[in-house]
Design a protein around this motif. Structure first.
Motif, PDB file in Angstrom:
ATOM      1  N   GLY A  38      -1.872  -6.989  -5.259  1.00  0.00           N
ATOM      2  CA  GLY A  38      -0.539  -6.739  -5.791  1.00  0.00           C
ATOM      3  C   GLY A  38      -0.249  -7.451  -7.094  1.00  0.00           C
ATOM      4  N   GLN A  39      -0.829  -8.620  -7.297  1.00  0.00           N
ATOM      5  CA  GLN A  39      -0.692  -9.396  -8.534  1.00  0.00           C
ATOM      6  C   GLN A  39       0.751  -9.551  -9.009  1.00  0.00           C
ATOM      7  N   GLY A  40       1.680  -9.765  -8.062  1.00  0.00           N
ATOM      8  CA  GLY A  40       3.064 -10.011  -8.441  1.00  0.00           C
ATOM      9  C   GLY A  40       3.884  -8.779  -8.789  1.00  0.00           C
ATOM     10  N   ARG A  41       3.283  -7.592  -8.739  1.00  0.00           N
ATOM     11  CA  ARG A  41       4.053  -6.373  -9.025  1.00  0.00           C
ATOM     12  C   ARG A  41       5.059  -6.118  -7.896  1.00  0.00           C
ATOM     13  N   SER A  42       5.947  -5.164  -8.080  1.00  0.00           N
ATOM     14  CA  SER A  42       6.983  -4.904  -7.079  1.00  0.00           C
ATOM     15  C   SER A  42       6.442  -4.227  -5.822  1.00  0.00           C
ATOM     16  N   PHE A  43       5.314  -3.527  -5.929  1.00  0.00           N
ATOM     17  CA  PHE A  43       4.688  -2.890  -4.762  1.00  0.00           C
ATOM     18  C   PHE A  43       3.219  -2.600  -5.064  1.00  0.00           C
ATOM     19  N   ILE A  44       2.476  -2.314  -4.012  1.00  0.00           N
ATOM     20  CA  ILE A  44       1.064  -1.942  -4.161  1.00  0.00           C
ATOM     21  C   ILE A  44       1.000  -0.418  -4.171  1.00  0.00           C
ATOM     22  N   PRO A  45       0.540   0.185  -5.275  1.00  0.00           N
ATOM     23  CA  PRO A  45       0.477   1.650  -5.341  1.00  0.00           C
ATOM     24  C   PRO A  45      -0.735   2.205  -4.583  1.00  0.00           C
ATOM     25  N   GLU A  46      -0.654   3.479  -4.286  1.00  0.00           N
ATOM     26  CA  GLU A  46      -1.724   4.154  -3.544  1.00  0.00           C
ATOM     27  C   GLU A  46      -3.082   3.971  -4.214  1.00  0.00           C
ATOM     28  N   GLY A  47      -3.125   3.983  -5.526  1.00  0.00           N
ATOM     29  CA  GLY A  47      -4.385   3.863  -6.257  1.00  0.00           C
ATOM     30  C   GLY A  47      -5.115   2.545  -6.033  1.00  0.00           C
ATOM     31  N   ASP A  48      -4.401   1.522  -5.569  1.00  0.00           N
ATOM     32  CA  ASP A  48      -5.025   0.214  -5.355  1.00  0.00           C
ATOM     33  C   ASP A  48      -5.469  -0.018  -3.912  1.00  0.00           C
ATOM     34  N   ILE A  49      -5.188   0.911  -3.039  1.00  0.00           N
ATOM     35  CA  ILE A  49      -5.532   0.738  -1.617  1.00  0.00           C
ATOM     36  C   ILE A  49      -7.041   0.625  -1.421  1.00  0.00           C
ATOM     37  N   ASP A  50      -7.828   1.311  -2.242  1.00  0.00           N
ATOM     38  CA  ASP A  50      -9.288   1.231  -2.106  1.00  0.00           C
ATOM     39  C   ASP A  50      -9.833  -0.156  -2.436  1.00  0.00           C
ATOM     40  N   LYS A  51      -9.020  -1.010  -3.025  1.00  0.00           N
ATOM     41  CA  LYS A  51      -9.427  -2.388  -3.318  1.00  0.00           C
ATOM     42  C   LYS A  51      -9.135  -3.311  -2.133  1.00  0.00           C
ATOM     43  N   MET A  52      -8.757  -2.728  -0.998  1.00  0.00           N
ATOM     44  CA  MET A  52      -8.337  -3.516   0.165  1.00  0.00           C
ATOM     45  C   MET A  52      -9.191  -3.194   1.403  1.00  0.00           C
ATOM     46  N   PRO A  53     -10.452  -3.634   1.418  1.00  0.00           N
ATOM     47  CA  PRO A  53     -11.318  -3.340   2.569  1.00  0.00           C
ATOM     48  C   PRO A  53     -10.834  -3.983   3.870  1.00  0.00           C
ATOM     49  N   TYR A  54     -10.197  -5.139   3.777  1.00  0.00           N
ATOM     50  CA  TYR A  54      -9.734  -5.790   5.001  1.00  0.00           C
ATOM     51  C   TYR A  54      -8.571  -5.006   5.621  1.00  0.00           C
ATOM     52  N   LEU A  55      -7.709  -4.467   4.778  1.00  0.00           N
ATOM     53  CA  LEU A  55      -6.623  -3.596   5.264  1.00  0.00           C
ATOM     54  C   LEU A  55      -7.197  -2.432   6.056  1.00  0.00           C
ATOM     55  N   LYS A  56      -8.214  -1.793   5.511  1.00  0.00           N
ATOM     56  CA  LYS A  56      -8.836  -0.652   6.186  1.00  0.00           C
ATOM     57  C   LYS A  56      -9.472  -1.079   7.511  1.00  0.00           C
ATOM     58  N   ALA A  57     -10.090  -2.262   7.517  1.00  0.00           N
ATOM     59  CA  ALA A  57     -10.700  -2.773   8.750  1.00  0.00           C
ATOM     60  C   ALA A  57      -9.642  -3.083   9.806  1.00  0.00           C
ATOM     61  N   VAL A  58      -8.514  -3.639   9.380  1.00  0.00           N
ATOM     62  CA  VAL A  58      -7.416  -3.943  10.313  1.00  0.00           C
ATOM     63  C   VAL A  58      -6.903  -2.658  10.956  1.00  0.00           C
ATOM     64  N   LEU A  59      -6.702  -1.627  10.164  1.00  0.00           N
ATOM     65  CA  LEU A  59      -6.210  -0.366  10.719  1.00  0.00           C
ATOM     66  C   LEU A  59      -7.233   0.285  11.644  1.00  0.00           C
ATOM     67  N   LYS A  60      -8.500   0.228  11.289  1.00  0.00           N
ATOM     68  CA  LYS A  60      -9.528   0.783  12.176  1.00  0.00           C
ATOM     69  C   LYS A  60      -9.545   0.048  13.516  1.00  0.00           C
ATOM     70  N   GLU A  61      -9.464  -1.274  13.455  1.00  0.00           N
ATOM     71  CA  GLU A  61      -9.491  -2.049  14.694  1.00  0.00           C
ATOM     72  C   GLU A  61      -8.243  -1.773  15.531  1.00  0.00           C
TER      73      GLU A  61
END
Length: 198
Positions: A38-61
């Motif tokens: 997020g780097q301090g921005r107001s929100f995380i846009p859809e385009g940056d979700i692929d930079k979040m492998p742990y997020l994807k792992a959390v949802l899979k689990e």
């Protein structure tokens, strides 16, 4: 279709948030990943979700332990087969218990534990190719909304943990009882206190 899509998506998010509350180490690690992206921005846009492998792992689990629809759409055998010593005649209706497969100790190490790390650097995905993990089904009858559901889940969860710290109100614990139904909801909704991150 709209009802099924929103019900299962909100159920997935509720179970995921519940598991994050039960596992503060995982919550902290996910928040750190969100802060980095997020780097301090107001929100995380859809385009940056692929930079979040742990997020994807959390949802899979979360989907492995709490798939919204545990029994897949019924199938019919097209020919006579023998499986594990059982004769299955042609034309038999077959119902797959994906919930039981996702918790099978012969497939999963410590299957009752919430361990997102099991999906990091793993080819196992929810798209219906890996039969040990089929929260959306597989084959021609798999859920047509997989991509939409996961994009919504990823964006919402990423931004929730990016913007808020979550805790339980008072000394209240977490009830993990499942309700009976086509979609597996929590019997009692999760109650949280959300505090904006600084």
């Amino acid at each position: 279709m709209f009802g099924a899509g929103t019900d299962t998506t909100s159920t997935t998010l509720e179970w995921t948030l519940t598991e994050l509350l039960r596992n503060p180490r995982v919550m902290k690690k996910l928040q750190q990943e969100a802060q980095k992206v997020g780097q301090g921005r107001s929100f995380i846009p859809e385009g940056d979700i692929d930079k979040m492998p742990y997020l994807k792992a959390v949802l899979k689990e979360s989907l492995r332990l709490h798939m919204p629809v545990p029994l897949l759409v019924p199938r019919e055998s097209t020919k006579e087969v023998k499986i594990m010593g059982y004769d299955i005649p042609s034309g038999t209706q077959v119902i797959i218990n994906a919930w039981a497969i996702a918790r099978d100790p012969s497939i999963w190490d410590e299957p009752e534990k919430f361990k997102p790390e099991r999906f990091l650097n793993s080819p196992i995905d929810y798209k219906g190719v890996h039969y040990e993990f089929t929260p959306f089904g597989a084959g021609r009858r798999k859920c047509p909304g997989i991509t939409f559901a996961m994009v919504v889940n990823e964006i919402v969860l990423a931004n929730l943990v990016y913007k808020f710290d979550f805790g339980l109100p008072g000394e209240e614990g977490l009830d993990m009882t499942e309700d009976v139904g086509f979609t597996v909801h929590k019997k009692l909704p999760v109650r949280v206190v959300a505090t904006p991150c600084e």
